[in-house]
Design an enzyme around this catalytic site. Structure first.
Site, PDB file in Angstrom:
ATOM      1  CE1 TYR A  10      -3.704   2.473   0.456  1.00 32.31           C
ATOM      2  CE2 TYR A  10      -2.537   3.239   2.410  1.00 32.31           C
ATOM      3  CZ  TYR A  10      -3.539   3.407   1.467  1.00 32.31           C
ATOM      4  OH  TYR A  10      -4.369   4.488   1.544  1.00 32.31           O
TER       5      TYR A  10
ATOM      6  CB  ILE B 274     -10.444   9.773   6.174  1.00 34.14           C
ATOM      7  CG1 ILE B 274      -9.244  10.626   5.751  1.00 34.14           C
ATOM      8  CG2 ILE B 274     -11.770  10.476   5.935  1.00 34.14           C
ATOM      9  CD1 ILE B 274      -9.128  11.971   6.409  1.00 34.14           C
TER      10      ILE B 274
HETATM   11  N1  LIG Z   1      -9.802   6.211   4.775  1.00 41.06           N
HETATM   12  C1  LIG Z   1      -8.571   6.576   5.046  1.00 41.06           C
HETATM   13  O1  LIG Z   1      -8.164   6.620   6.222  1.00 41.06           O
HETATM   14  C2  LIG Z   1      -7.642   6.973   3.922  1.00 41.06           C
HETATM   15  C3  LIG Z   1      -6.430   7.584   4.257  1.00 41.06           C
HETATM   16  C4  LIG Z   1      -5.552   7.961   3.257  1.00 41.06           C
HETATM   17  C5  LIG Z   1      -5.867   7.721   1.925  1.00 41.06           C
HETATM   18  N2  LIG Z   1      -7.027   7.108   1.609  1.00 41.06           N
HETATM   19  C6  LIG Z   1      -7.294   6.858   0.183  1.00 41.06           C
HETATM   20  O2  LIG Z   1      -8.519   7.435  -0.196  1.00 41.06           O
HETATM   21  C7  LIG Z   1      -9.078   6.696  -1.276  1.00 41.06           C
HETATM   22  C8  LIG Z   1     -10.535   6.395  -0.944  1.00 41.06           C
HETATM   23  O3  LIG Z   1     -10.582   5.581   0.200  1.00 41.06           O
HETATM   24  P1  LIG Z   1     -11.852   5.433   1.155  1.00 41.06           P
HETATM   25  O4  LIG Z   1     -11.348   5.502   2.533  1.00 41.06           O
HETATM   26  O5  LIG Z   1     -12.911   6.341   0.701  1.00 41.06           O
HETATM   27  O6  LIG Z   1     -12.213   3.898   0.880  1.00 41.06           O
HETATM   28  P2  LIG Z   1     -13.562   3.160   0.502  1.00 41.06           P
HETATM   29  O7  LIG Z   1     -14.729   3.760   1.206  1.00 41.06           O
HETATM   30  O8  LIG Z   1     -13.247   1.725   0.700  1.00 41.06           O
HETATM   31  O9  LIG Z   1     -13.718   3.455  -1.060  1.00 41.06           O
HETATM   32  C9  LIG Z   1     -12.915   2.839  -2.006  1.00 41.06           C
HETATM   33  C10 LIG Z   1     -13.489   3.133  -3.372  1.00 41.06           C
HETATM   34  O10 LIG Z   1     -12.666   2.498  -4.360  1.00 41.06           O
HETATM   35  C11 LIG Z   1     -13.549   1.906  -5.302  1.00 41.06           C
HETATM   36  N3  LIG Z   1     -12.904   0.756  -5.963  1.00 41.06           N
HETATM   37  C12 LIG Z   1     -12.388  -0.353  -5.362  1.00 41.06           C
HETATM   38  N4  LIG Z   1     -11.969  -1.210  -6.302  1.00 41.06           N
HETATM   39  C13 LIG Z   1     -12.232  -0.641  -7.515  1.00 41.06           C
HETATM   40  C14 LIG Z   1     -12.044  -1.054  -8.852  1.00 41.06           C
HETATM   41  N5  LIG Z   1     -11.483  -2.248  -9.149  1.00 41.06           N
HETATM   42  N6  LIG Z   1     -12.431  -0.223  -9.846  1.00 41.06           N
HETATM   43  C15 LIG Z   1     -13.004   0.975  -9.554  1.00 41.06           C
HETATM   44  N7  LIG Z   1     -13.202   1.423  -8.313  1.00 41.06           N
HETATM   45  C16 LIG Z   1     -12.826   0.617  -7.298  1.00 41.06           C
HETATM   46  C17 LIG Z   1     -14.745   1.458  -4.486  1.00 41.06           C
HETATM   47  O11 LIG Z   1     -15.893   1.330  -5.302  1.00 41.06           O
HETATM   48  P3  LIG Z   1     -16.514  -0.064  -5.854  1.00 41.06           P
HETATM   49  O12 LIG Z   1     -16.352  -1.078  -4.784  1.00 41.06           O
HETATM   50  O13 LIG Z   1     -17.922   0.322  -6.150  1.00 41.06           O
HETATM   51  O14 LIG Z   1     -15.731  -0.369  -7.083  1.00 41.06           O
HETATM   52  C18 LIG Z   1     -14.906   2.631  -3.531  1.00 41.06           C
HETATM   53  O15 LIG Z   1     -15.698   3.636  -4.115  1.00 41.06           O
HETATM   54  C19 LIG Z   1      -8.221   5.459  -1.454  1.00 41.06           C
HETATM   55  O16 LIG Z   1      -7.342   5.635  -2.540  1.00 41.06           O
HETATM   56  C20 LIG Z   1      -7.440   5.396  -0.161  1.00 41.06           C
HETATM   57  O17 LIG Z   1      -6.189   4.769  -0.351  1.00 41.06           O
HETATM   58  C21 LIG Z   1      -7.934   6.723   2.580  1.00 41.06           C
END
Ligand SMILES: NC(=O)c1ccc[n+]([C@@H]2O[C@H](COP(=O)([O-])OP(=O)(O)OC[C@H]3O[C@@H](n4cnc5c(N)ncnc54)[C@H](OP(=O)(O)O)[C@@H]3O)[C@@H](O)[C@H]2O)c1
Lengths: 72, 252
Positions: B156, B189
């Site tokens: 990651y 987040i």
């Molecule tokens: N939450 C945190 O603490 C945090 C911190 C730093 C960075 N981030 C980054 O922020 C971004 C969003 O994360 P989140 O926390 O919002 O996670 P999340 O709620 O799990 O959302 C992940 C998203 O990615 C999509 N996704 C997964 N596989 C996919 C695929 N094969 N094709 C297209 N879309 C796909 C999912 O949609 P579907 O399942 O509908 O495809 C979902 O909309 C990520 O890149 C993560 O690394 C998150």
């Protein structure tokens, strides 16, 4: 896959000597059963058994047999 | 009164719009006037996001971004049906934790497909002539983990560091086209991804780790959405090739 083969996989992810695990082994008695081993087990279930194992399910495992049952 | 974050009439593509940060971002920028195109795999969840958007002209394109080779067709479709892009936000991402002993090449590759290859491919295709408008802004959601490593996070963290590195290169290369490229470097987040992390790492460990370092507490999706809106807007017209840290102090 035989039980022996499954035990060998578990020994490998916990880096235990071969033959040191049996079905009755209590997980809480194993120093090697820690958060890293749990993540390795999630990966093992995914790659070798095509099963999704969650952190919640892992907490319910008490013995090696519980893990073997999940592999079925 | 002026609104420096005004996005009226801007066509913005948001990936990962079915959940978490992507969903919150899509909703937020629609309130700032953007016309949003939503991408992720789950059509039902995308429709739910769509129903929560303000304004007109939004649309849904269900798509699996791990099919990196098909992204070019997707972008061409979107542009021909909805118009050229003023911006793109890559929020789709996965964060599977795995100890090094189980981090084989196939696993690394799978993580890179969505977090990194798809990001570069989205920008490569969107920066082709006629697919973008002058002043366009492309954004990736990176993570504080790209800078601060941890056990079981080799894949990651590397995928996010790759995203940041590529951003610096693409920003230089696309400056002549008047396209800006940046990442938002997010801390913890509250989303589904975070809940999965807690489930795997254990609540106590996570709480002490997060509260100890991220001293503004838990982040909300709107905190990231705000940063994205800023980078999309003309208020950020002098900002490119960088990562905007939104981490409640985690990296300080
Ligand atoms: N939450 C945190 O603490 C945090 C911190 C730093 C960075 N981030 C980054 O922020 C971004 C969003 O994360 P989140 O926390 O919002 O996670 P999340 O709620 O799990 O959302 C992940 C998203 O990615 C999509 N996704 C997964 N596989 C996919 C695929 N094969 N094709 C297209 N879309 C796909 C999912 O949609 P579907 O399942 O509908 O495809 C979902 O909309 C990520 O890149 C993560 O690394 C998150």
């Amino acid at each position: 896959m035989t039980t022996q083969e499954k035990l060998a996989m578990l020994e490998e992810i916990m880096e235990l000597e071969s033959g040191s695990l049996n079905a009755g082994t209590k997980l809480e008695d194993l120093e090697e059963w820690n958060s890293m081993a749990a993540l390795a087990l999630i990966a093992l279930m995914d790659e070798e058994f095509n099963k999704i194992l969650t952190g919640k399910q892992i907490k319910e495992f008490k013995t090696v047999q519980d893990i073997l049952d999940f592999m079925e | 009164m002026i609104n420096p974050l005004d996005l009226t009439g801007k066509h913005i593509l948001v990936t990962g719009a079915s959940s978490g940060i992507g969903k919150a971002t899509a909703i937020y920028i629609s309130k700032l006037g953007a016309k949003v195109t939503l991408v992720a795999r789950n059509e039902k969840k995308l429709e739910d996001t769509l129903s929560k958007l303000e304004g007109e002209g939004h649309s849904v394109y269900p798509f699996d971004l791990k099919q990196v080779e098909e992204i070019e067709g997707l972008i061409n479709n979107i542009v021909s049906q909805k118009g050229a892009l003023n911006g793109l936000v890559h929020c789709s991402g996965i964060a599977t934790m795995r100890p090094l002993s189980m981090t084989r090449t196939a696993f690394l590759h799978d993580m890179m497909l969505l977090n990194f290859y798809a990001y570069v491919e989205l920008i490569r295709c969107s920066s082709k002539k006629n697919n973008f408008t002058e002043g366009a802004s492309f954004i990736g959601i990176s993570s504080a983990r790209s800078i601060s490593g941890d056990k079981s996070q080799t894949a990651y963290c590397s995928s996010k560091a790759a995203m940041d590195a590529a951003t610096r290169c693409m920003a230089k290369e696309l400056a002549t086209k008047k396209i800006r490229v940046n990442t938002v470097i997010a801390g913890f987040i509250k989303t589904a991804m975070y809940d999965m992390f807690v489930g795997n790492a254990g609540e106590e460990a996570v709480n002490s780790y997060i509260l100890g370092r991220q001293y503004l507490g838990m982040g909300e999706t709107v905190d990231v959405a705000n940063a994205v809106a800023y980078l999309l807007s003309d208020a950020a017209k002098f900002i490119t090739g960088t990562g905007l840290i939104v981490d409640g102090g985690f990296l300080s």
